[in-house]
Motif scaffolding. Structure first.
Motif, short mmCIF file in Angstrom:
data_model
loop_
_atom_site.label_atom_id
_atom_site.label_comp_id
_atom_site.label_asym_id
_atom_site.label_seq_id
_atom_site.Cartn_x
_atom_site.Cartn_y
_atom_site.Cartn_z
N LYS A 156 1.15 14.72 1.96
CA LYS A 156 1.51 13.83 0.90
C LYS A 156 2.74 13.63 1.06
CE LYS A 156 -0.99 17.56 -2.14
NZ LYS A 156 -1.65 18.39 -2.85
N LEU B 37 -11.46 5.58 8.83
CA LEU B 37 -10.53 6.37 8.75
C LEU B 37 -10.59 8.19 8.95
CD1 LEU B 37 -8.65 4.98 5.94
CD2 LEU B 37 -7.99 5.07 8.12
N TYR C 210 1.15 -0.84 0.22
CA TYR C 210 -0.21 -0.05 0.26
C TYR C 210 1.23 1.22 -0.07
CZ TYR C 210 -4.65 -2.26 1.20
OH TYR C 210 -6.05 -3.65 1.13
N PRO D 224 -5.91 9.28 -2.46
CA PRO D 224 -4.67 9.73 -3.13
C PRO D 224 -4.57 10.19 -3.93
CG PRO D 224 -6.39 7.39 -3.20
CD PRO D 224 -7.11 7.92 -2.35
N CYS E 119 -8.06 14.33 1.93
CA CYS E 119 -9.18 14.20 1.91
C CYS E 119 -10.26 15.10 1.40
CB CYS E 119 -9.64 13.15 2.55
SG CYS E 119 -11.51 12.53 1.53
N ILE F 154 0.31 5.01 0.92
CA ILE F 154 -0.67 6.10 1.46
C ILE F 154 0.04 7.53 0.52
CG2 ILE F 154 -1.82 6.80 3.46
CD1 ILE F 154 -1.50 3.96 2.38
N THR F 155 -0.43 8.04 -1.11
CA THR F 155 0.11 8.95 -1.40
C THR F 155 -0.43 10.34 -0.44
OG1 THR F 155 -1.86 9.01 -3.10
CG2 THR F 155 0.45 7.76 -3.35
N SER F 156 -1.43 10.16 0.18
CA SER F 156 -2.68 11.71 0.57
C SER F 156 -3.08 10.95 2.10
CB SER F 156 -2.65 12.03 -0.50
OG SER F 156 -3.76 13.38 0.02
N LEU F 157 -2.48 12.25 2.65
CA LEU F 157 -3.48 11.58 4.34
C LEU F 157 -4.55 13.01 4.10
CD1 LEU F 157 -1.47 11.13 6.66
CD2 LEU F 157 -2.48 9.90 5.99
N ILE G 257 -7.65 11.15 9.02
CA ILE G 257 -7.66 12.44 7.85
C ILE G 257 -7.14 13.85 7.80
CG2 ILE G 257 -8.65 13.06 5.86
CD1 ILE G 257 -9.55 10.30 5.61
N TYR H 281 -3.76 4.10 -1.48
CA TYR H 281 -4.58 4.45 -0.85
C TYR H 281 -4.37 6.42 -0.13
CZ TYR H 281 -7.91 3.06 2.78
OH TYR H 281 -8.66 2.36 3.77
N GLY H 282 -5.49 6.26 1.27
CA GLY H 282 -5.23 7.50 2.04
C GLY H 282 -6.00 7.45 3.35
#
Length: 219
Positions: free
Chosen positions: A127, A115, A99, A161, A106, A101-104, A119, A157-158
């Motif tokens: 990022k 999540l 996985y 993402p 949203c 995680i390209t971005s936290l 977030i 995922y994010g």
């Protein structure tokens, strides 16, 4: 002397109800608010006998203790044996999925999302960098090549993402060169996908899993 397992976690699920979760054995006991002082005493390091003597006036406490014993909350020897078995099993299994995680961030951050607490708002950048993605892909490539994984998979995922689209395109192009037969999946709410992004996804055979939430009329 029995003590509470280090893998025991107390999670609040309602104003008056908690979940006592055994993270090693994957067991759950739902408890009422009245048991929290007793459980807090156990979590502070007190033995079972010490905690029982302090809170013996709590109704049905013996019943809770019996359930905890059955669900392995007081068994460090079996905990150690379980950990050794898990470690051995993991050592025998190839690692074929990663996985990123390209971005936290949203752009929706729905309150009911599981999540939601991890977030960040869109205004607070969180990022993955291209350098971090490169390091992760290089490690993953070594593992799958050493273990002979036939169809490795990378999942984006994010958060959401696609809010870090440049790193997604970079990671897919870089992985395609370094990991044979690599498959890609993106978990997205779909709201940021335009024609250009859709074309890229189609070109690289990326599986898009899109969450659709809300009433049918809004869909």
């Amino acid at each position: 002397m029995k003590k509470l397992s280090e893998f025991a976690h107390l999670i609040k699920v309602h104003d008056s109800n908690y979940a006592l979760f055994n993270a090693l054995w994957l067991r759950v006991i739902f408890v009422e608010n009245k048991y929290i002082p007793f459980l807090d005493a156990l979590k502070s390091g007190r033995t079972l006998d010490e905690s029982l003597s302090q809170f013996q006036g709590i109704e049905d406490l013996s019943k809770l203790v019996s359930m905890m014993e059955e669900e392995m909350f007081f068994d460090p020897e079996n905990d150690l044996d379980k950990l050794q078995k898990i470690g051995f099993a993991i050592s025998q299994l190839p690692i074929g999925m990663m996985y990123l995680i390209t971005s936290l961030n949203c752009n929706l951050a729905c309150s009911y999302c599981y999540l939601s607490k991890s977030i960040n708002s869109v205004g607070t950048p969180a990022k993955m960098s291209k350098e971090t993605a490169t390091q992760a892909i290089d490690i993953f490539a070594r593992l799958v090549n050493q273990q002979g994984v036939p169809r490795p998979k990378i999942i984006f995922y994010g958060g959401e993402p696609t809010l870090n689209w440049p790193v997604i395109t970079y990671a897919i192009e870089y992985s395609s060169k370094t990991i044979p037969n690599c498959q890609f999946t993106i978990i997205t709410n779909g709201t940021q996908i335009d024609d250009k992004k859709a074309s890229f996804i189609a070109k690289h055979n990326v599986l898009a899993a899109i969450s659709i939430d809300g009433p049918e009329k809004i869909h």
